[in-house]
Write a protein that holds these residues in place. Sequence first.
Motif, PDB file in Angstrom:
ATOM      1  N   ARG A 134      50.194  39.265  42.003  1.00 40.45           N
ATOM      2  CA  ARG A 134      50.761  38.875  40.718  1.00 40.45           C
ATOM      3  C   ARG A 134      50.508  37.372  40.569  1.00 40.45           C
ATOM      4  NH1 ARG A 134      52.227  36.902  36.243  1.00 40.45           N
ATOM      5  NH2 ARG A 134      54.284  37.334  35.345  1.00 40.45           N
ATOM      6  N   ASN A 135      49.456  37.026  39.843  1.00 39.69           N
ATOM      7  CA  ASN A 135      49.131  35.625  39.622  1.00 39.69           C
ATOM      8  C   ASN A 135      49.544  35.200  38.213  1.00 39.69           C
ATOM      9  OD1 ASN A 135      48.096  35.274  42.168  1.00 39.69           O
ATOM     10  ND2 ASN A 135      45.967  35.621  41.568  1.00 39.69           N
ATOM     11  N   HIS A 136      49.854  33.922  38.071  1.00 37.14           N
ATOM     12  CA  HIS A 136      50.311  33.377  36.796  1.00 37.14           C
ATOM     13  C   HIS A 136      49.241  32.542  36.102  1.00 37.14           C
ATOM     14  CE1 HIS A 136      54.064  34.379  38.846  1.00 37.14           C
ATOM     15  NE2 HIS A 136      54.663  34.360  37.674  1.00 37.14           N
ATOM     16  N   GLY A 137      48.146  32.286  36.800  1.00 38.64           N
ATOM     17  CA  GLY A 137      47.057  31.496  36.234  1.00 38.64           C
ATOM     18  C   GLY A 137      45.771  31.812  36.973  1.00 38.64           C
ATOM     19  N   GLY A 138      44.777  30.960  36.803  1.00 44.42           N
ATOM     20  CA  GLY A 138      43.519  31.142  37.504  1.00 44.42           C
ATOM     21  C   GLY A 138      43.626  30.767  38.973  1.00 44.42           C
ATOM     22  N   ILE A 139      42.603  31.098  39.743  1.00 41.96           N
ATOM     23  CA  ILE A 139      42.597  30.852  41.186  1.00 41.96           C
ATOM     24  C   ILE A 139      41.868  29.540  41.476  1.00 41.96           C
ATOM     25  CG2 ILE A 139      41.784  31.694  43.424  1.00 41.96           C
ATOM     26  CD1 ILE A 139      42.055  34.528  42.316  1.00 41.96           C
ATOM     27  N   PRO A 140      42.588  28.508  41.925  1.00 39.62           N
ATOM     28  CA  PRO A 140      41.919  27.261  42.299  1.00 39.62           C
ATOM     29  C   PRO A 140      41.087  27.462  43.571  1.00 39.62           C
ATOM     30  CG  PRO A 140      44.305  26.966  42.043  1.00 39.62           C
ATOM     31  CD  PRO A 140      44.033  28.431  42.097  1.00 39.62           C
ATOM     32  N   GLU A 141      40.028  26.692  43.699  1.00 38.52           N
ATOM     33  CA  GLU A 141      39.184  26.744  44.891  1.00 38.52           C
ATOM     34  C   GLU A 141      39.323  25.417  45.632  1.00 38.52           C
ATOM     35  OE1 GLU A 141      35.483  29.550  44.053  1.00 38.52           O
ATOM     36  OE2 GLU A 141      35.557  27.900  42.618  1.00 38.52           O
ATOM     37  N   ILE A 142      40.186  25.407  46.639  1.00 37.10           N
ATOM     38  CA  ILE A 142      40.500  24.178  47.380  1.00 37.10           C
ATOM     39  C   ILE A 142      39.968  24.327  48.797  1.00 37.10           C
ATOM     40  CG2 ILE A 142      42.332  22.620  48.130  1.00 37.10           C
ATOM     41  CD1 ILE A 142      44.084  23.773  45.878  1.00 37.10           C
ATOM     42  N   ASN A 143      39.141  23.390  49.214  1.00 31.71           N
ATOM     43  CA  ASN A 143      38.575  23.421  50.556  1.00 31.71           C
ATOM     44  C   ASN A 143      39.639  23.105  51.596  1.00 31.71           C
ATOM     45  OD1 ASN A 143      36.016  23.875  49.459  1.00 31.71           O
ATOM     46  ND2 ASN A 143      35.580  21.675  49.327  1.00 31.71           N
TER      47      ASN A 143
END
Length: 517
Positions: A134-143
């Motif tokens: 259950r996500n509320h926004g987009g998926i960040p891509e953090i190294n």
Amino acid sequence: MAPAEPNANPFKIEGDEPNFPEEFPGWGGYIEWEKYPEKKKEAEAILAKYDFPVPPEFQFAPLPDTNPVLEGVRWKYYHYAMGPTLKDLPDISWKYVSKEKSPDMIHVLQFPYNGEPPRDRLTEITDNKDHFVRNHGGIPEINDDDFFLDIEGLVNTPKRVTLKELQDESIFSRQTRTVTLQCSGTRRIEQIHEYPGDGDELINAPWGEGAIGTARWTGVSLKKVIKYCGGLKEGGKHVEFFGADTYFKKGKVYNYGVSVPMRKVKVNEVLLAWEMNGEPLPKIHGAPLRAVVFGYIGARSCKWLYRINVINDISEAPVQMKEYIYYTPQIGKQNAMYSNGFSIQTMPVSSAIMTPLNHDQIIHDGKIHLTGWAYSGSGWPERVEISGDGGSIWYEVPYDQMSTKYFHAWRVWEYDLPVDAEGWLEFCVRTWDDALNTQPTYVRSAWNWDLHVTSSCHRIKIYSINRSRPATAKRLQMLESKGMSILPITRPLEIDLETNEEYREEMKKRQGRDPVE
């Protein structure tokens, strides 16, 4: 007013495309909003230019027979409107759905992604690929190498800690805990079918019984991290979490923010996790770091966690203050206020039948095999009871047919329910936890305007075909000899049900259709 989904017009940028740059190198898709009020105002002005599509009607109209069920067009448009930093997040998020989730997931909402697994893959520990999202926004891509966590507010020594430091056991002892996370929308479709409510396709996505899952989470207790920061200052009563995803609410923009009371931290019931079931935390589940808050609504277990703020009162971030509110049945669109319901925190006793499915037609020999789950956020499920007659007679599931007892996790169960009757039957389940809490009997008892926490006894309707009945056995044998099936029951048989001779003989025994006088 813009047209509703799915007939919305294609998105077009109004004026010059804005550019809100990413805050840090290696932090893809993350824009810091909370520390820059002027930036938030700028974004709000941009959003005000658009006539975004209205939500689709899916409560007084049939749900689409598609997968994804709902698309979330306007949520995609919100991201498109913010320019190059966010406009690709709908596609990036779907990439992680395809990469990290099972191919047959039920996609309740494409974006922001909401998905649950097929019902037949219920196990004590949920496979990462099958765990609900259950996500509320987009998926960040953090190294991982670029990631850090800020701990600030009412602590004596605010610090910035890297992921490598959090994982250094010479600094922090790690732990692995078995914890169930449950969305408050679990089984919402039952409320929608009976009594529709707030219709936002993100807040009230039409979840079934699968918006719950259990994993072994590995990380460090937040209590230890706060101790590493010199402990609390006076007045530090709540812990506020911020996630790197961008969240939209009523024409405004935020970073995802929630809070939990410090008492949860003090009893080691808040974990900062980087592993899920012995594997690196999947991106779709919040990597590099997320919070896992034991026993609480899943919304408090903040994903893509990058900042912890110790405060003296409950967070006023919209997810905490304006959502996940439980109203009485007298509260609705005509009078709802953020202040006249209470905030959902600890999850109540709940349970569900996972197999068979509603409206299944089952051929059996006097018993029907059921599987399901039972959960209590404030303790553990102690007893599960099944009824085959809508709730008059209850059978206890034997203890040896229930999974391991954990303090903050579900128990899955199975049971062969004695079933003599034929035709349409109503099965239901209820659970008792260690404090003798149990479930309301009917959906109406748990209805609330925002359609949260369907905690009533879960009910399914089953068509029973009992092969131990002589007439049923004879009919099934006859159909088998002709290469025919009795299923589905709604398809008429293309053969006579009895011969004329059999009919006349039976009528003679029954004294005919009409009385003698």
